[in-house]
Design a protein around this motif. Sequence first.
Motif, short mmCIF file in Angstrom:
data_model
loop_
_atom_site.label_atom_id
_atom_site.label_comp_id
_atom_site.label_asym_id
_atom_site.label_seq_id
_atom_site.Cartn_x
_atom_site.Cartn_y
_atom_site.Cartn_z
N UNK B 38 -59.90 -79.96 -18.85
CA UNK B 38 -59.26 -80.33 -20.12
C UNK B 38 -59.69 -81.69 -20.66
N UNK B 39 -60.91 -82.10 -20.27
CA UNK B 39 -61.49 -83.35 -20.79
C UNK B 39 -62.55 -82.97 -21.82
N UNK B 40 -62.40 -83.49 -23.03
CA UNK B 40 -63.34 -83.11 -24.10
C UNK B 40 -63.63 -84.28 -25.02
N UNK B 41 -64.58 -84.08 -25.92
CA UNK B 41 -65.01 -85.11 -26.89
C UNK B 41 -65.27 -86.43 -26.16
N UNK B 59 -58.03 -85.90 -23.46
CA UNK B 59 -57.47 -85.01 -22.45
C UNK B 59 -56.43 -84.11 -23.12
N UNK B 60 -56.64 -82.81 -22.99
CA UNK B 60 -55.79 -81.86 -23.72
C UNK B 60 -54.90 -81.03 -22.79
N UNK B 61 -54.91 -81.34 -21.51
CA UNK B 61 -54.07 -80.59 -20.58
C UNK B 61 -52.68 -81.18 -20.48
N UNK B 62 -51.96 -80.79 -19.42
CA UNK B 62 -50.57 -81.23 -19.30
C UNK B 62 -50.35 -82.16 -18.11
N UNK B 63 -51.40 -82.34 -17.26
CA UNK B 63 -51.22 -83.22 -16.11
C UNK B 63 -52.57 -83.84 -15.75
N UNK B 64 -52.86 -84.99 -16.35
CA UNK B 64 -54.17 -85.61 -16.16
C UNK B 64 -54.44 -85.95 -14.70
#
Lengths: 110, 110
Positions: B38-41, B59-64
């Motif tokens: 979930x790591x982008x751009x 980071x677009x997830x729910x638990x980095x």
Amino acid sequence: MTLRMGRVIGIKPSGIERYKDLHANPWPDTVEELKNRNIQNFSIFLRAPENLLFSYWEYTGSNFEEDFAKTKESPRTQAWWDLTAPLQQPLASRKADEWWSPMERVFFAE
Amino acid sequence: MTLRMGRVIGIKPSGIERYKDLHANPWPDTVEELKNRNIQNFSIFLRAPENLLFSYWEYTGSNFEEDFAKTKESPRTQAWWDLTAPLQQPLASRKADEWWSPMERVFFAE
């Protein structure tokens, strides 16, 4: 095509709190000015105790130099910079016409 | 909710060219690993002669912490870091469990 741009500048230790306060409540019209000049997804990050500011934005227009020249002419943007510039410490290596120093993008992953 | 994260680290002058070469042609599977977590751009910027690297990602997830722990366990990511870490110079102020140093986001404009 989106241009992803990174820039760095120092911040005076005595200026950190004021800088943070100003940027926690930026002037809506100076923020709007950025949008009008095709600058978006704009973040500024602070690192202490090195006292560095890093800025990241995405430029979505077709002529950054032209758009940024217009932003520089905006009286409200100039008034904002009159508040923030004294808090900053430009890098010794910057060019004569620079305030923030540009960085070179060396990696990108979508 | 997208988490915009900035980090900074030094780079050894002798390591700059190699670092740029590696990141101009990154391993597709290590890039894929980032996406899966979930790591982008994700951009990395270089500033010389201060020899600083700045990285920005979303980071677009729910638990980095959980996602990044998985990335750390990836053998290919570890092999990549075995190549890049010797080229870098962590900040003296970093915490014991840090490599790149986190920065604080002090401004954001969409």
